[in-house]
Write an enzyme that holds these catalytic residues in place. Structure first.
Site, mmCIF file in Angstrom:
data_model
loop_
_atom_site.group_PDB
_atom_site.id
_atom_site.type_symbol
_atom_site.label_atom_id
_atom_site.label_comp_id
_atom_site.label_asym_id
_atom_site.label_seq_id
_atom_site.Cartn_x
_atom_site.Cartn_y
_atom_site.Cartn_z
ATOM 1 N N GLY A 41 7.099 1.401 3.025
ATOM 2 C CA GLY A 41 8.243 1.541 2.127
ATOM 3 C C GLY A 41 7.927 1.298 0.666
ATOM 4 O O GLY A 41 8.809 0.895 -0.102
ATOM 5 N N ALA B 80 10.297 3.160 -1.811
ATOM 6 C CA ALA B 80 11.663 2.617 -1.846
ATOM 7 C C ALA B 80 11.681 1.256 -2.531
ATOM 8 O O ALA B 80 12.612 0.932 -3.279
ATOM 9 C CB ALA B 80 12.219 2.492 -0.429
ATOM 10 N N ASP C 26 14.610 3.740 4.903
ATOM 11 C CA ASP C 26 13.744 2.920 4.027
ATOM 12 C C ASP C 26 14.542 2.310 2.876
ATOM 13 O O ASP C 26 14.514 1.091 2.658
ATOM 14 C CB ASP C 26 12.625 3.781 3.420
ATOM 15 C CG ASP C 26 11.490 4.027 4.387
ATOM 16 O OD1 ASP C 26 11.708 3.873 5.596
ATOM 17 O OD2 ASP C 26 10.389 4.385 3.929
ATOM 18 N N PRO D 212 0.827 -1.206 0.000
ATOM 19 C CA PRO D 212 0.000 0.000 0.000
ATOM 20 C C PRO D 212 0.863 1.259 0.000
ATOM 21 O O PRO D 212 1.895 1.297 0.684
ATOM 22 C CB PRO D 212 -0.829 -0.110 1.285
ATOM 23 C CG PRO D 212 -0.288 -1.239 2.064
ATOM 24 C CD PRO D 212 0.612 -2.050 1.184
#
Ligand code: PMV
Length: 317
Positions: free
Chosen positions: A98, A101, A143, A92
């Site tokens: 994260g 990333a 992250d 999500p």
């Protein structure tokens, strides 16, 4: 096709922006994927991201962080721009897991595979950090680091030095229930609010960040010795401190309380806060009941995940 995992911050978020340590965990079974195909119809690379609601050429959206990342990587590694990159993600967005990333890391890994090159995780993390800056403004770097290393990490920023990144030993499997408030909360908003409060009252906030740092140190010890109940208490303490720092919300407080009432060993918001997800640490036998309790308390989605034991070294460095 290349992939990259979601992540959770076990403890230390926000304080990590101010030089305190934090521990982050990769979620091996929740991933983003990137697939590159040739596209000779144009000279501009195309990003096709159905889960993010779009298909665009990098010339069309030059300020988009992913456009910038693709441009940098193809130029640096001599890759033909006549490509289309399709991104899929089960993570999500804007929820503390994260997503940004992971998508960026999957793209870099796929482009590297295409060019027949490999890079160490720290270098991939550095490339992704630049694109994270486009989303967050001033991310700590935790992250992109945990996603690129794909291992539990200890992360601490240092003045005038690269961040300290260490592997974290985990002695026993850890079961978490993740509960999603369903409220999307871009990280830069709570991060900006904390900065304003810190500027207005640095003494109070520095003291709160020091308390977070102390519990992160204790959490590393609990992970290494496999003391799961102690870790649970530390997560509760971390949630209380995050409330004081001002990044929790009614929904996050309700979900953490519901998880503890249903038998969790500890629970806290995870990530930027104000929305996004919370995590509950549990014994495996309580996980289903806790997930049910979280949904009854308003979670729009729940996920049960197990973090495998990990050794305290980086095998692929
Ligand atoms: O991206 P998120 O929502 O998991 O938040 C990252 C953690 C923060 O400490 C709040 C920000 C940062 O850059 O470290």
């Amino acid at each position: 096709m290349a992939t990259a995992p979601a992540k959770l911050i076990l403890c230390g978020e926000h304080a990590v922006v101010y030089g305190r340590p934090a521990i982050a965990l990769p979620l091996a079974d929740v991933r983003a994927t990137a697939t590159v195909t040739a596209n000779y119809s144009t000279n501009e690379s195309i990003i096709n991201a159905p889960d993010l609601g779009g298909r665009w050429s990098i010339a069309e959206r030059p300020d988009d962080p992913l456009s910038g990342l693709v441009k940098t990587v193809i130029e640096r590694f001599g890759i033909s721009p006549q490509i289309e990159i399709t991104i899929r993600s089960a993570i999500p967005i804007a929820s503390g897991m994260g997503s940004g990333a992971a998508i960026a890391t999957a793209i870099v890994r796929e482009l590297l595979a295409l060019s027949g090159q490999t890079l160490p995780p720290a270098v991939i993390a550095g490339l992704v950090y630049e694109s994270e800056r486009g989303y967050h403004g001033t991310p700590s770097g935790i992250d992109n680091t945990v996603v690129a290393f794909e291992q539990p990490i200890w992360f601490q920023r240092r003045p005038n030095l690269p961040p300290l990144i260490e592997p974290v030993a985990i002695n026993v499997p850890l079961t978490f229930v993740v509960g999603d408030t369903g409220i999307r909360s871009p990280t830069r908003l709570p991060v900006g609010a904390v900065r304003e409060r810190w500027q207005a009252d640095p003494v109070r906030y520095e003291a709160l960040f020091d308390q977070v740092a102390a519990l992160v140190v204790a959490a590393r010890e609990a992970l290494a010795t496999g003391d799961v109940p102690a870790l649970g208490h530390l997560l509760n303490t971390n949630h209380e401190l995050l409330r004081e720092i001002g990044v929790s919300s009614t929904e996050l407080d309700q979900l953490t309380a519901a998880a503890c009432a249903a038998g969790a060993l500890g629970a806290k918001l995870a990530g930027g806060g104000w929305g996004g997800v919370m995590i509950a640490l549990t014994t495996p036998d309580r996980a289903t009941d806790i997930a049910t309790a979280l949904r009854a308390a308003g979670a729009t989605n729940t996920l049960v995940t197990t973090i495998a034991p990990a050794a305290a070294f980086f095998p692929d460095r």
